[in-house]
Scaffold this active site. Structure first.
Site, PDB file in Angstrom:
ATOM      1  CB  THR A  26     -62.726  28.440  63.761  1.00 20.83           C
ATOM      2  OG1 THR A  26     -61.896  28.325  62.604  1.00 20.83           O
ATOM      3  CG2 THR A  26     -63.498  27.133  63.947  1.00 20.83           C
ATOM      4  CD  GLN A 100     -58.068  31.921  57.354  1.00 22.55           C
ATOM      5  OE1 GLN A 100     -58.785  31.210  58.051  1.00 22.55           O
ATOM      6  NE2 GLN A 100     -56.974  32.494  57.824  1.00 22.55           N
ATOM      7  CG  HIS A 181     -55.507  29.450  57.414  1.00 23.15           C
ATOM      8  ND1 HIS A 181     -54.367  29.734  58.116  1.00 23.15           N
ATOM      9  CD2 HIS A 181     -56.442  29.107  58.360  1.00 23.15           C
ATOM     10  CE1 HIS A 181     -54.582  29.559  59.421  1.00 23.15           C
ATOM     11  NE2 HIS A 181     -55.839  29.187  59.586  1.00 23.15           N
ATOM     12  CG  ASN A 184     -52.975  29.891  63.337  1.00 28.14           C
ATOM     13  OD1 ASN A 184     -51.957  30.471  63.673  1.00 28.14           O
ATOM     14  ND2 ASN A 184     -54.154  30.489  63.297  1.00 28.14           N
ATOM     15  CE1 TYR A 186     -55.847  23.737  61.627  1.00 29.96           C
ATOM     16  CE2 TYR A 186     -55.384  26.091  61.570  1.00 29.96           C
ATOM     17  CZ  TYR A 186     -55.962  24.992  62.179  1.00 29.96           C
ATOM     18  OH  TYR A 186     -56.650  25.129  63.361  1.00 29.96           O
ATOM     19  NE  ARG A 233     -54.536  35.434  60.511  1.00 25.48           N
ATOM     20  CZ  ARG A 233     -55.077  35.132  61.680  1.00 25.48           C
ATOM     21  NH1 ARG A 233     -55.490  33.915  61.933  1.00 25.48           N
ATOM     22  NH2 ARG A 233     -55.234  36.046  62.610  1.00 25.48           N
ATOM     23  CG  ASN A 241     -53.200  22.893  65.132  1.00 28.12           C
ATOM     24  OD1 ASN A 241     -53.803  22.193  65.938  1.00 28.12           O
ATOM     25  ND2 ASN A 241     -53.811  23.752  64.333  1.00 28.12           N
ATOM     26  N   GLY A 328     -59.769  39.829  66.762  1.00 27.02           N
ATOM     27  CA  GLY A 328     -60.581  38.621  66.768  1.00 27.02           C
ATOM     28  C   GLY A 328     -61.640  38.685  67.849  1.00 27.02           C
ATOM     29  NE  ARG A 329     -58.822  36.454  72.071  1.00 26.73           N
ATOM     30  CZ  ARG A 329     -57.685  36.147  72.673  1.00 26.73           C
ATOM     31  NH1 ARG A 329     -57.702  35.437  73.779  1.00 26.73           N
ATOM     32  NH2 ARG A 329     -56.533  36.549  72.185  1.00 26.73           N
TER      33      ARG A 329
HETATM   34  C1  8OZ Z   1     -59.414  27.594  66.646  1.00 22.44           C
HETATM   35  C2  8OZ Z   1     -60.222  26.473  66.536  1.00 22.44           C
HETATM   36  C3  8OZ Z   1     -60.368  25.862  65.328  1.00 22.44           C
HETATM   37  C4  8OZ Z   1     -59.723  26.351  64.217  1.00 22.44           C
HETATM   38  C5  8OZ Z   1     -56.896  28.658  63.210  1.00 22.44           C
HETATM   39  C6  8OZ Z   1     -58.784  27.951  61.923  1.00 22.44           C
HETATM   40  O1  8OZ Z   1     -56.226  28.513  64.225  1.00 22.44           O
HETATM   41  C7  8OZ Z   1     -58.239  28.022  63.107  1.00 22.44           C
HETATM   42  C8  8OZ Z   1     -58.909  27.485  64.320  1.00 22.44           C
HETATM   43  C9  8OZ Z   1     -58.769  28.092  65.552  1.00 22.44           C
HETATM   44  O2  8OZ Z   1     -56.467  29.293  62.249  1.00 22.44           O
END
Ligand code: 8OZ
Length: 387
Positions: A26, A100, A181, A184, A186, A233, A241, A328-329
């Site tokens: 993101t 994604q 997705h 994490n 969601y 994923r 979260n 990622g990073r």
């Molecule tokens: C960090 C900030 C905002 C969204 C994820 C889509 O954790 C994200 C996300 C990560 O999968």
């Protein structure tokens, strides 16, 4: 020792040129108004096309699915056109890119929802923490999460429909595949985990019920794309979260096994140790066991992600703990990451202050090795942004 990272890999109908995947990241830089991908976004992805596979940043499949300011969508014609310029740029640079598909569920705020409605979730349980919205002046602002509205059973087909709409729009936008997705914290993860799912209908309670929506979404998206172009994923043991499950071994072992029936392109796992780290900094000893369980139960391609460097990634592939490794990073800060690994060259360091929002700075101005060594001009956007 031979380095499997640079070996080609057959993924569904595609031949990846190496086994290095650019993880979904993101960046909150979609064009405004409308959350529409721009030429800057296209440049960013094309710069990273030497990855074996790029997975796009999480992209909301509907307005209801959005949870953060300035993230891109795939539910309007302008967004499809914007993404088409991204996929064209990646393909011109000889890359492959999956989109994604994202629905945030309760990780949202009325300020981002259609008509200021409450975000939706499996149950009316808020996540602790803050949502990231844009205020009236167009600036980013953190505000507490609200109590979400629990979805009625007869609304589930509409949730599935949002994913299939996103999936068919991604096809029109020229992507090579899609990743669902379900990690994490969601929406799909909220259904999986006992901490956020207290439903008493056929979408809550026993594991078979909590995975129902996920399986319905996977099934529907496979019908649009063909299973060999669909990945998923997951983030077992993740606490980001506000996630948590009473019996994660049972849950993720069961999912891995159930996913076998689709013959998907891949299963992508956020390493439990990393998922855990973000929120608690504590190591959960069940992480390793769950990864082994998933590897043993799942028969297709496995991608792992989370804190890998060159040596760790090589070892992971050599020991057959996974088939592909996502970064990622490191990809964020090194557009030519495969070349850097090949040369065991120094790496650019990611600048955390420019992860989310803003423009070219910290986005398309990370130099390649060739640029650093004066063999190619520095990216033009670098100059534009600084002037
Ligand atoms: C960090 C900030 C905002 C969204 C994820 C889509 O954790 C994200 C996300 C990560 O999968």
């Amino acid at each position: 020792m031979s380095n499997l990272l640079f070996e080609p890999y057959t993924l569904g109908p595609y031949t990846l040129k190496n086994r290095m995947v650019m993880a979904p990241l993101t960046r909150s830089r979609a064009g405004q108004p409308g959350n529409i991908p721009t030429a800057l976004n296209a440049l960013y992805y094309a710069q990273r096309a030497s990855a074996g596979l790029i997975i796009s940043e999480a992209t909301q499949v509907s307005q209801q699915a959005q949870g953060y300011a300035w993230t891109p969508g795939i539910h309007t014609l302008d967004q499809v056109i914007g993404w088409r310029s991204v996929t064209d740029a990646v393909h011109r640079a000889n890359g492959l890119i999956f989109m994604q598909l994202w629905h945030v569920g309760r990780i949202s705020h009325p300020a981002l929802q259609p008509d200021g409605q409450l975000p939706v979730a499996p149950s009316a349980i808020p996540a602790s923490g803050m949502a990231f919205i844009a205020n009236e002046r167009g600036e980013g602002e953190m505000v507490p999460f609200v109590i979400p509205r629990a979805l009625a059973t007869d609304e589930m087909p509409y949730i599935v429909k949002q994913y299939t709409q996103g999936a068919s729009n991604a096809l029109k936008a020229g992507f090579d595949g899609v990743e669902i997705h379900a990690a994490n914290g969601y929406l799909l993860d909220q259904f999986l985990n006992t901490s956020s799912n207290r439903r008493t209908d056929e979408y809550g309670g026993p594991v078979e019920n909590r995975v129902r929506l996920l399986m319905e979404v996977v099934d529907a998206v496979c019908k649009t794309w063909g299973a060999q172009r669909v990945g998923i994923r997951l983030s077992p043991l993740g606490t980001f979260n506000d996630m948590g499950d009473d019996h994660p071994e049972e849950l993720f072992g069961y999912i891995a096994e159930q996913l076998n029936r689709f013959n998907l392109a891949y299963l992508h796992i956020v390493e439990p140790e990393i998922a855990r780290d973000i929120a608690t900094k504590a190591y959960d000893p069940r992480g390793r066991a769950i990864m082994k369980l998933i590897r043993d139960n799942y028969r297709g391609t496995l991608i792992v992600c989370g804190g890998f460097d060159h040596a760790k990634a090589m070892a992971c592939l050599a020991e057959k703990r996974a088939d592909l490794v996502a970064f990622g990073r490191l990809f964020l800060a090194n557009p030519d990451l495969p070349e850097r690994f090949r040369q065991t060259a120094e790496l650019n360091r990611p600048d955390e202050s420019t992860y989310y929002g803003g423009g070219a700075k910290g986005y398309v101005d990370y130099p390649t090795l060739k640029q650093l060594r004066g063999k190619e001009p520095m990216p033009l956007f670098n100059e534009v942004e600084k002037s």
